[in-house]
Motif scaffolding. Sequence first.
Motif: not given
Lengths: 257, 397
Positions: A90, A92-93, A97-98, A101-102, A142, A158, B345, B352-354, B362-363, B366, B369-370, B373
């Motif tokens: 992934i 850019g993440v 942070y990931f 968040a999780a 990530v 993780q 993704s 993972r719980g998000i 988030i995606l 990202a 933003r790429e 940056l």
Amino acid sequence: MLKIDNLHVRVAGKDILKGLTLEVKAGEVHAIMGPNGAGKSTLGYVLAGREGYEVTQGTVTFNGQDLLALEPEARAATGVFLAFQYPVEIPGVNNTYFLRAAYNAQRKHRGEPELDSMAFLKLVREKLKVLHLKDELLNRAVNEGFSGGEKKRNEIFQMAVLEPALAILDETDSGLDIDALKLVAEGVNRLRSPERAFLVITHYQRLLDYIVPDVVHVLADGKIVQSGDKDLALKLEEEGYAWIKARKREEQAAFAS
Amino acid sequence: MSGLAQALVAAAPEQLDDIILPGPRDERWRYSTLRALNQRTFKTAPTASAPLGDVLQARIASLSPRLVFIDGRLDAALSDLVALGDAVTLDASAPPANPSPHWPFARAAAAAAPTVALRITAACATPVHLLSITTAAAQDAVVQQSLRVELTPGTEASVVHHRLGESDGTAFVNLWRDLVLADGATLHWLEAADEGERASIVIGTRAVLGAAARFELGEVAAGAALYRHDLDATLAGEQAELVVRGCTMVTKRRHADISIDARHRAKHTRSDIVWRGLADQRGHGIFAGQLIVEEGADGADAALSNKNLLLSPHAEIDTRPVLEIYADEVKAAHGATVGRLDERSLFYLRSRGIPEADARRILQLAFAREPLLQLADAALRDLALAALARVLPEDAS
């Protein structure tokens, strides 16, 4: 802890799991072995809640709760973790942070207070140390540009941070050389505890030299065809999956006559 | 002549009597229709501005050094370039730079508004904030602005353009700027959006680069009722370099149309354009990138990438990468994609719980933003990321 009863799963119109039954108790390590196409990865995905995996029959309960009724994020919050066979990159993440968040999303879901970034950083640093991982892992995106071994170790990292009740390891050994395999296994062994169960999905017996299972199941053609102790894995290694198939044919012949 | 055209040319009707605003048949304006604007009546630019509100005044005061335009006119009293000392000189009525006849909006702005010239003769340590403000007096008016920024050889400067307003978005804002980079000069420019959904804004940026000069444009385009930015960069000196890093994030019914021409005129010139687009709800994002390598510009290196995400079935993305090569020995690459958020993704984050909404955000963030940056100027990079965070808030809850 985990009770799977007569599970039938269809993927893209094709029946993959055809009546799988399995019970895993807290503290146990179960290995699922089987030939390619037996439905091993499907089992992992259906437990984690991936879309496109249609349950046509059967039930899955996790600590008494209907697991199949939950969204993937809710399953994670109740303690189910899937270590992916092919972890997703992934860009850019940021990894930290990931993970935060999780971690906080799971805590929020359970009604627990969230950790601030300082406290969280302290926690992940401790886990890194235990798993012999470098700090720089935290600053990277990530899985982006990770080698196969790094990706698998990131999965274990993780898992160490999220501390699930049930960890499903989907071919965590694939693509690893022996040193990486030992490191991954060591990471898993450190997380073994009486409260935690593992479902280790693997094609080869090799991983089970390092993560010693309590029970070994052979999955073939969508169901468990044989269960036993760790010696079953050794026998499979010696005889190959053809042995299972031959045995099945014999059984069927006996049944028919 | 439409009400819009009348108001645009009112200041210099004789000079602009041949102006034709782009119509539906104009290929370059195909996805940016002026139909709704042509049906409205517009006043000419107000001669006196309305007083500024407290919030806006505080915002202005927080940005320094600064050059302030109110309703298209330079406001010397609000501007403050003291911190830059002798590094800059300002000319409030410079001779206008004549844009090409293909740019009717730029021609109108150059003819209608006094051209303000900022001359940079030494390196500027901090970014210069350029503020274009429309006041309540500009409601239903055409506001035009003409600016020239000149960098003398070897100088380096950063400019952040802020577009702020209290005109309730009913003004038509037409900005034209002419950037001249002498040999070895470097200019970093950030274009950061704050328009309301009803705003209409057209920006024309022309940049001419001398030998080994470098122009870096960063932009966060959130769109408006009509938002159009044309960049025409000419790499006139050997080893001149253009870098563009931008993203479009349009929601609701917003529209953002980015058109970039990179003209390689001299040998060993380089252009490197990366633009990301996201369109949600009924948003419409347009990107056209032309890489033109002229005869004799051997050794040119031109690269353009435009990736887009469609986030809703009602959103629209149009992308058109173009290569025109008239030289030999050229390295050129271009690519454009339009896709959806990667389901794998998304599942990975959720497993993972998000929660799904957070995972999507988030995606998206990202993805947008790429390119930002990669902006070389750290101060501009931070401001670009802050602008993106306003458009796409990081925390959904």
